[in-house]
Write a protein that holds these residues in place. Structure first.
Motif, short mmCIF file in Angstrom:
data_model
loop_
_atom_site.label_atom_id
_atom_site.label_comp_id
_atom_site.label_asym_id
_atom_site.label_seq_id
_atom_site.Cartn_x
_atom_site.Cartn_y
_atom_site.Cartn_z
N THR A 94 -57.68 18.69 7.95
CA THR A 94 -59.18 18.18 8.29
C THR A 94 -59.10 16.78 8.01
O THR A 94 -58.24 16.03 7.30
CB THR A 94 -60.08 18.94 7.30
N GLU A 95 -60.34 16.15 8.27
CA GLU A 95 -60.59 14.71 8.00
C GLU A 95 -60.82 14.78 6.45
O GLU A 95 -61.96 15.56 5.95
CB GLU A 95 -61.95 14.14 8.80
N PRO A 96 -60.10 13.98 5.70
CA PRO A 96 -60.32 14.09 4.31
C PRO A 96 -61.79 13.84 3.73
O PRO A 96 -62.31 14.39 2.94
CB PRO A 96 -59.58 13.16 3.88
N ASP A 97 -62.51 12.77 4.37
CA ASP A 97 -63.77 12.63 3.99
C ASP A 97 -65.09 13.32 4.64
O ASP A 97 -66.18 13.30 4.43
CB ASP A 97 -64.17 11.18 3.98
N LYS A 98 -64.59 14.32 5.56
CA LYS A 98 -65.51 15.06 6.33
C LYS A 98 -64.94 16.66 6.39
O LYS A 98 -64.65 16.93 7.37
CB LYS A 98 -65.99 14.42 7.72
N PRO A 99 -64.72 17.32 5.38
CA PRO A 99 -64.31 18.68 5.38
C PRO A 99 -65.43 19.56 6.13
O PRO A 99 -66.55 19.18 5.68
CB PRO A 99 -64.12 19.11 4.03
N TYR A 100 -65.14 20.42 7.05
CA TYR A 100 -63.88 20.78 7.44
C TYR A 100 -63.86 20.39 8.95
O TYR A 100 -64.61 21.12 9.49
CB TYR A 100 -63.76 22.20 7.13
N THR A 101 -63.30 19.31 9.38
CA THR A 101 -63.57 18.54 10.73
C THR A 101 -62.42 18.58 11.26
O THR A 101 -61.31 17.91 10.80
CB THR A 101 -64.18 17.37 10.58
N ARG A 102 -61.97 19.29 12.59
CA ARG A 102 -61.00 19.18 13.49
C ARG A 102 -61.80 19.32 14.78
O ARG A 102 -61.88 20.50 15.50
CB ARG A 102 -60.15 20.46 13.31
N ARG A 103 -62.34 18.03 15.19
CA ARG A 103 -62.76 17.99 16.79
C ARG A 103 -61.80 18.31 17.74
O ARG A 103 -60.73 18.03 17.70
CB ARG A 103 -63.58 16.75 16.82
N SER A 104 -62.32 18.93 18.81
CA SER A 104 -61.42 19.23 20.08
C SER A 104 -60.86 18.22 20.56
O SER A 104 -61.56 16.89 20.56
CB SER A 104 -62.24 20.01 20.98
N PHE A 105 -59.45 18.09 20.95
CA PHE A 105 -58.96 16.89 21.47
C PHE A 105 -58.64 15.69 20.48
O PHE A 105 -57.77 15.04 20.87
CB PHE A 105 -59.77 16.34 22.74
N SER A 106 -58.87 15.92 19.20
CA SER A 106 -58.62 14.96 18.26
C SER A 106 -57.07 15.17 17.74
O SER A 106 -56.53 16.23 17.84
CB SER A 106 -59.36 14.98 17.21
N PRO A 107 -56.50 14.16 17.28
CA PRO A 107 -55.21 14.31 16.47
C PRO A 107 -55.26 15.35 15.76
O PRO A 107 -54.06 15.97 15.44
CB PRO A 107 -54.88 13.03 15.97
N LEU A 108 -56.07 15.50 14.79
CA LEU A 108 -56.21 16.72 13.89
C LEU A 108 -56.16 17.89 14.30
O LEU A 108 -55.55 19.15 14.07
CB LEU A 108 -57.21 16.43 12.89
N PHE A 109 -56.82 18.10 15.50
CA PHE A 109 -56.97 19.26 16.29
C PHE A 109 -55.63 19.78 16.81
O PHE A 109 -55.24 20.94 16.57
CB PHE A 109 -58.01 19.12 17.47
N LEU A 110 -55.04 18.74 17.24
CA LEU A 110 -53.52 18.97 17.76
C LEU A 110 -52.61 19.33 16.83
O LEU A 110 -51.65 20.23 16.97
CB LEU A 110 -52.84 17.78 18.60
#
Length: 431
Positions: A26-42
């Protein structure tokens, strides 16, 4: 209520561990965030793909960008039972919305393999691409592709950085040039687990919801044009206040929605989700206002009546306020998606057999199952979530509740495979 099964066919602890592990991506400062097509999503997808492979599933990404793990059945002609949901999140969302459905699907397939249960049907676990509204202004991208409902116009949508949706699908492993190959005709049943995103199950002490239908969603944009004037010097009877027209319209939306919801035609809600006025200064009479109204109904006829009333009344309000209704536009209008009654019955039988209380209920939120219902019998199981919270970091489902939902779908999958094999065998003998 019969005694609950204490020997579930799934490993609830392992399921929970996977769910919590995926939540750490997840984005550390915005739990719990994995936006589609983003590096974290991948990154999350890579984690899932490895877990699929470790469970003995063959893993691929289809041309629509959906991650799929497959376990072959004993009969090549028996079709496929698909289970899954999505792993992308809204900004600062939760660890359960969508994700629980994917991890539950994985655990069901894993448990079947470990128990040596090879079904007649193939089993597929799916992580649909971009179920949540994406940066391209479109939701359910993967399930649209898999059901043949992702259009060329939609593939040309661009995100704020200028990337086209078809380019983004290719970037995550799909092949939009061969999008038709994603469409399926072999699925004999689709199951999706999801947190309720409401408080009914928790308040009534019910273990599971069996979804009867997924509400259709309509969105309307209304724009009022008035005249910006000094708030301290313009007499009240000479004002052309666009903000006032918008406020009265918003109140009409709420009051009329309450009446429609009490009308006995199933689930109905309406919300003025966007309310903008310009120039939006404390000492200026608003010269322009914009509303976007979200309407959700189990019965599309109720939506049509509501839209007609809103059209007529917002025009009257404009005249009463001395402003122009510059725009009344239907932005989108999707039909309600009924869940398959036979699969609902299988889920109800499974819940009873395992000792869980279940409740038939409609879904006011959209899901991939709504698109899947166009090509295959589809059904959903809801599990309770704390205080009905969803799309927020506080989103929470209890481990036992999620394991219960997984066990019920597991049992229903076995029932569906047996029923489908029997039906096919009887049909073969008749021929």
């Amino acid at each position: 209520m019969t005694a609950r099964c204490t020997n579930l066919p799934v490993d609830g602890g392992r399921l929970w561990a996977d769910l919590m592990a995926l939540g750490t991506i997840t984005e550390p400062d915005k739990p719990y965030t994995r936006r589609s097509f983003s590096p974290l999503f991948l990154e999350g997808r890579d984690w899932l793909a490895k877990r699929f492979a470790a469970a003995g599933l063959s893993v691929r990404i289809d041309t629509g960008g959906n991650l799929i793990g497959r376990m072959e059945g004993a009969r090549a002609d028996a079709g496929t039972i698909m289970i899954g949901s999505h792993s992308d999140t809204v900004p600062s969302g939760g660890r359960f919305d969508g994700v629980a459905g994917v991890v539950v699907a994985l655990e069901i397939a894993r448990s079947l393999r470990e128990a040596g249960r090879r079904l007649n049907c193939a089993i597929e676990v799916v992580d649909f691409l971009a179920e949540e509204p994406s940066e391209f202004g479109l939701s359910c991208v993967g399930s649209r592709a898999l059901t043949g409902r992702l259009t060329d116009d939609q593939l040309a949508y661009r995100d704020p950085a200028g990337e086209r949706l078809d380019q983004a699908i290719a970037r995550v492993g799909g092949d939009p040039a061969r999008l038709a190959a994603a469409r399926r005709d072999d699925i004999v049943g689709f199951f999706e687990l999801h947190i309720e995103q409401g408080i009914v199950l928790e308040q009534q002490g019910i273990d599971l919801g069996i979804v009867t239908a997924i509400a259709g969603i309509a969105r309307v944009e209304i724009v009022f044009d008035g005249r910006a004037d000094h708030a301290g010097t313009t007499p009240m009877d000479l004002r052309r206040d666009a903000g006032l027209a918008a406020a009265i319209t918003s109140a009409f939306v709420a009051s009329t929605a309450r009446e429609a919801a009490a009308g006995g035609n199933g689930h109905f809600v309406a919300t003025t989700g966007v309310f903008e006025q310009f120039p939006n200064a404390a000492n200026v009479v608003p010269g322009k206002a914009r509303l976007v109204v979200d309407i959700r109904a189990e019965d599309h006829a109720v939506t049509e009546r509501f839209l007609a009333a809103l059209d007529a009344r917002s025009g009257e309000i404009a005249r009463e306020c001395g402003v122009e209704r510059a725009r009344f536009a239907l932005l989108s209008d999707t039909d309600p998606a009924p869940c398959d009654t036979a699969l609902q019955a299988l889920l109800s039988q499974s819940a009873d057999a395992l000792g869980y209380l279940s409740l038939p209920m409609a879904s006011g939120a959209g899901h991939d199952a709504a698109f899947m219902s166009h090509i295959a019998p589809s059904a959903m199981v809801f599990v309770p979530c704390r205080d009905g919270r969803s799309h927020a970091p506080e989103e929470w489902g209890e481990p036992d509740a999620i394991a219960a939902g997984a066990a019920v779908i597991h049992d229903a999958v076995l029932r569906l495979d047996e029923r489908h094999n029997k039906t096919e065998s009887e049909g073969s003998h008749a021929r």
